[in-house]
Design a protein around this motif. Structure first.
Motif, PDB file in Angstrom:
ATOM      1  N   VAL A 130      -6.434   3.502  -2.829  1.00 42.41           N
ATOM      2  CA  VAL A 130      -5.221   3.104  -1.641  1.00 42.41           C
ATOM      3  C   VAL A 130      -4.901   4.113  -0.178  1.00 42.41           C
ATOM      4  N   SER A 131      -5.135   5.206  -0.304  1.00 45.79           N
ATOM      5  CA  SER A 131      -4.984   5.715   1.157  1.00 45.79           C
ATOM      6  C   SER A 131      -6.389   5.616   1.641  1.00 45.79           C
ATOM      7  N   PHE A 132      -7.746   5.571   0.610  1.00 49.34           N
ATOM      8  CA  PHE A 132      -8.271   4.333   1.896  1.00 49.34           C
ATOM      9  C   PHE A 132      -8.176   3.638   2.716  1.00 49.34           C
ATOM     10  N   VAL A 133      -8.246   2.912   1.841  1.00 43.81           N
ATOM     11  CA  VAL A 133      -7.406   1.710   2.096  1.00 43.81           C
ATOM     12  C   VAL A 133      -6.211   1.148   3.257  1.00 43.81           C
ATOM     13  N   ARG A 179       0.985  -1.405  -0.184  1.00 44.41           N
ATOM     14  CA  ARG A 179       0.002   0.210   0.070  1.00 44.41           C
ATOM     15  C   ARG A 179       1.158   0.624   0.423  1.00 44.41           C
ATOM     16  N   LYS A 180       2.061   1.164   0.488  1.00 47.12           N
ATOM     17  CA  LYS A 180       2.498   3.003   1.125  1.00 47.12           C
ATOM     18  C   LYS A 180       3.777   2.626  -0.045  1.00 47.12           C
ATOM     19  N   SER A 181       4.280   1.734  -0.641  1.00 48.27           N
ATOM     20  CA  SER A 181       4.722   2.200  -1.420  1.00 48.27           C
ATOM     21  C   SER A 181       4.059   2.823  -3.042  1.00 48.27           C
ATOM     22  N   VAL A 182       3.296   2.101  -3.252  1.00 50.94           N
ATOM     23  CA  VAL A 182       2.335   2.585  -4.654  1.00 50.94           C
ATOM     24  C   VAL A 182       1.316   3.443  -4.374  1.00 50.94           C
ATOM     25  N   LEU A 183       1.351   4.217  -2.691  1.00 51.67           N
ATOM     26  CA  LEU A 183       0.662   5.197  -2.468  1.00 51.67           C
ATOM     27  C   LEU A 183       1.711   7.173  -2.918  1.00 51.67           C
ATOM     28  N   LEU A 207       2.220  14.383   0.844  1.00 52.76           N
ATOM     29  CA  LEU A 207       3.193  13.750   0.444  1.00 52.76           C
ATOM     30  C   LEU A 207       4.321  13.850   1.767  1.00 52.76           C
ATOM     31  N   LEU A 208       4.748  15.044   2.128  1.00 55.04           N
ATOM     32  CA  LEU A 208       6.062  14.469   2.990  1.00 55.04           C
ATOM     33  C   LEU A 208       5.487  13.874   4.935  1.00 55.04           C
ATOM     34  N   GLY A 209       4.525  13.847   4.653  1.00 56.18           N
ATOM     35  CA  GLY A 209       4.304  13.118   5.815  1.00 56.18           C
ATOM     36  C   GLY A 209       3.805  11.609   5.283  1.00 56.18           C
ATOM     37  N   LEU A 210       4.137  11.127   4.170  1.00 50.24           N
ATOM     38  CA  LEU A 210       3.344   9.707   3.995  1.00 50.24           C
ATOM     39  C   LEU A 210       5.564   8.430   4.272  1.00 50.24           C
ATOM     40  N   ILE A 211       5.996   9.980   4.285  1.00 48.24           N
ATOM     41  CA  ILE A 211       7.122   8.973   5.073  1.00 48.24           C
ATOM     42  C   ILE A 211       7.153   8.507   6.036  1.00 48.24           C
ATOM     43  N   PHE A 212       6.475   9.596   7.121  1.00 52.33           N
ATOM     44  CA  PHE A 212       6.407   8.687   8.556  1.00 52.33           C
ATOM     45  C   PHE A 212       5.559   7.260   8.745  1.00 52.33           C
ATOM     46  N   VAL A 213       4.244   6.984   7.903  1.00 54.35           N
ATOM     47  CA  VAL A 213       3.717   6.316   7.464  1.00 54.35           C
ATOM     48  C   VAL A 213       4.366   4.609   7.293  1.00 54.35           C
ATOM     49  N   PRO A 214       3.591   3.843   8.279  1.00 53.12           N
ATOM     50  CA  PRO A 214       4.039   2.173   8.017  1.00 53.12           C
ATOM     51  C   PRO A 214       3.214   1.403   6.639  1.00 53.12           C
ATOM     52  N   GLU A 215       3.494   0.730   6.573  1.00 56.95           N
ATOM     53  CA  GLU A 215       2.926  -0.493   5.848  1.00 56.95           C
ATOM     54  C   GLU A 215       2.195  -0.804   6.759  1.00 56.95           C
ATOM     55  N   SER A 216       1.281  -1.088   6.169  1.00 54.47           N
ATOM     56  CA  SER A 216      -0.244  -2.104   6.842  1.00 54.47           C
ATOM     57  C   SER A 216       0.081  -3.492   6.444  1.00 54.47           C
ATOM     58  N   PRO A 217       0.376  -3.643   8.340  1.00 49.82           N
ATOM     59  CA  PRO A 217       0.615  -4.910   8.549  1.00 49.82           C
ATOM     60  C   PRO A 217      -0.566  -5.924   7.833  1.00 49.82           C
TER      61      PRO A 217
END
Length: 486
Positions: free
Chosen positions: A147-150, A103-107, A204-214
């Motif tokens: 993807v952002s919603f999921v 999710r994260k890498s694609v988003l 977009l900058l904040g996404l750096i600190f968001v983890p991948e979906s476990p």
């Protein structure tokens, strides 16, 4: 333990998850600026004629005035339909990419491209180039929406999905109202495109600190990575280290990661029914939602006021839906059916309203139109939550992506419906109302998901429905025995 039980240890909505959610939810505000931008950059303003016989626009400089499209207004609808076709392709393609690569890498990549292409809109110099740019904006918009919603939901415990699933579209509604405000200030369409492309940089900058979906990691057999992510989230939430180390997920026999496609949505009767019904419901929600938004200018003489009200009226709808869908006597299914039926009745009722012959508007028409928008907004929010619970983790993005494709077909058709008012003023609203009424009735074909376990695999869906079927048969058998005894 399974992933859902692990969230009970991590926290369903801890402080780290809250910060990640704020980042992901704020993307919705940016998405709204792009989704209905055409209403202002493609508006046909009033004109005055100079002493030399030259027509000049009053108050606004749009693509219509700049490129002299007064007699080619169909090009504006075409640009929006091409944009929606791009959204459709983004839902279809990017959703599957996030199922395969994460999710994260694609988003992160897709959202970055969305900001860039929306910025390019500023420099279009004819409607063909604008249409081409807006197509790519649509592709990246469609991927980002899904993807952002999921990802936002999968980072949280399912117990808070109802609340967070309503907060995200509420921010989208605020974005629509904000767009009306920005358009009233930046009356040149180039300036409006520029200022609406910039707000995406912060999330977009904040996404750096968001983890991948476990949840995604676990569904792909990456159990150790899922454990590490959950333990990291727990530490960030302030959970004691000894408790964090207890987060050990159930291991299964290691299998090669499986890639699921649209074909898997029809491998069982249970999943196929959910896919088909959800497809129509998403079509209707998008068709009526964007149609009523585009038709907002026919509710009031002032375009800015109409669009702002059309956005703000959505806010109470999310409070209402959030309250109802968690009640045992309402749930997801009955609330969805009720809001769709209410939208249908409100829109059809417009045909019986008396309007001002000069402006084609009236207070009653405005109220009914806004009530219809309120109801369909609630429906749209509910189908997102409902679909994320109906489709198991392994095909959640594929299922929601396919449903969203159906929604985008509705979005592609919606811009053309308001133009039918030339045959009969209430006709567009009647069309939106009738399709909503049909959707309300067929939604009863879906199972209720309130207080039910979130399925991870297709087998989970089949097993859960078999259990319900057997329970119903046992209740019937007991009732027959009791009747015989009497």
């Amino acid at each position: 333990m399974d992933v859902e039980k692990a969230f009970q240890v991590v926290g369903n909505f801890g402080r780290y998850q809250a910060s990640s959610f704020v980042c992901l939810a704020s993307i919705q505000f940016f998405l709204a600026l792009q989704m209905v931008q055409i209403m202002f950059i493609g508006a046909k303003p009033d004109v005055t004629t100079t002493s030399r016989g030259i027509m000049q626009p009053v108050g606004m400089v749009t693509i219509v005035t700049e490129w002299k499209l007064y007699d080619k207004m169909w090009t504006v609808d075409l640009v929006q339909s091409i944009f929606m076709f791009g959204v459709l392709m983004g839902n279809l393609l990017i959703g599957q990419l996030s199922d395969k690569f994460g999710r994260k890498s694609v988003l992160y990549k897709v959202f970055g491209m969305l900001i860039f292409t929306s910025f390019l809109t500023t420099f279009a110099n004819n409607y063909k180039i604008l249409a081409a740019i807006r197509y790519f904006v649509g592709v990246f918009q469609g991927g980002t929406v899904l993807v952002s919603f999921v990802l936002a939901q999968e980072l949280l415990g399912s117990s808070v999905w109802t609340i967070t699933g309503n907060i995200m579209p509420a921010l989208f509604a605020v974005g629509i109202a904000a767009l009306a405000g920005l358009a009233s200030i930046f009356t040149n369409w180039h300036d409006l495109c520029l200022v609406t492309s910039l707000p995406g940089i912060l999330p977009l900058l904040g996404l750096i600190f968001v983890p991948e979906s476990p949840r995604w990691l676990y569904s792909q057999g990456k159990v150790s990575e899922a454990e590490n992510t959950l333990q990291y989230m727990a530490r960030k939430n302030g959970v004691p280290q000894t408790v964090c180390s207890s987060i050990i997920l159930r291991h299964s026999v290691k299998k090669k990661a499986v890639t699921y496609t649209i074909r898997d949505l029809f491998t069982s009767r249970q999943i196929a029914v959910r896919t088909i019904v959800m497809g129509y419901l998403w079509f209707v929600c998008s068709f009526a939602y964007y149609g009523l938004t585009m038709a907002a200018g026919d509710l009031s003489p002032n375009l800015y006021t109409s669009v702002a009200l059309s956005g703000l009226v959505e806010l109470p709808s999310y409070v209402i839906s959030m309250f109802l869908i968690d009640r045992n006597w309402a749930g997801r299914r009955k609330t969805l059916a009720g809001t769709l039926l209410f939208c249908g009745v409100a829109c059809v009722a417009i045909m019986f309203v008396h309007v001002n012959e000069d402006t084609g508007t009236s207070t009653a028409k405005l109220v009914l139109g806004l009530l219809g928008k309120l109801a369909i907004s609630a429906s749209f929010a509910i189908v997102y939550i409902y679909a994320s619970e109906l489709f198991p983790t392994v095909i959640r993005n594929v299922g929601m992506g396919t449903s969203s494709v159906c929604a985008r077909v509705g979005g592609m058709l919606a811009p053309y419906i308001p133009s039918l008012k030339k045959f009969a003023a209430p006709l567009p609203f009647v069309i939106f109302g009738l399709v909503s009424l049909i959707a309300g009735f067929i939604s009863f074909a879906l199972p209720e998901t309130l207080n039910q376990p979130i399925p991870d695999t297709i087998d989970d869906v089949i097993k859960n429905e078999n259990i319900k079927t057997n329970a119903t048969q046992d209740d019937t058998t007991h009732l027959l025995h009791d009747t015989d005894a009497v």
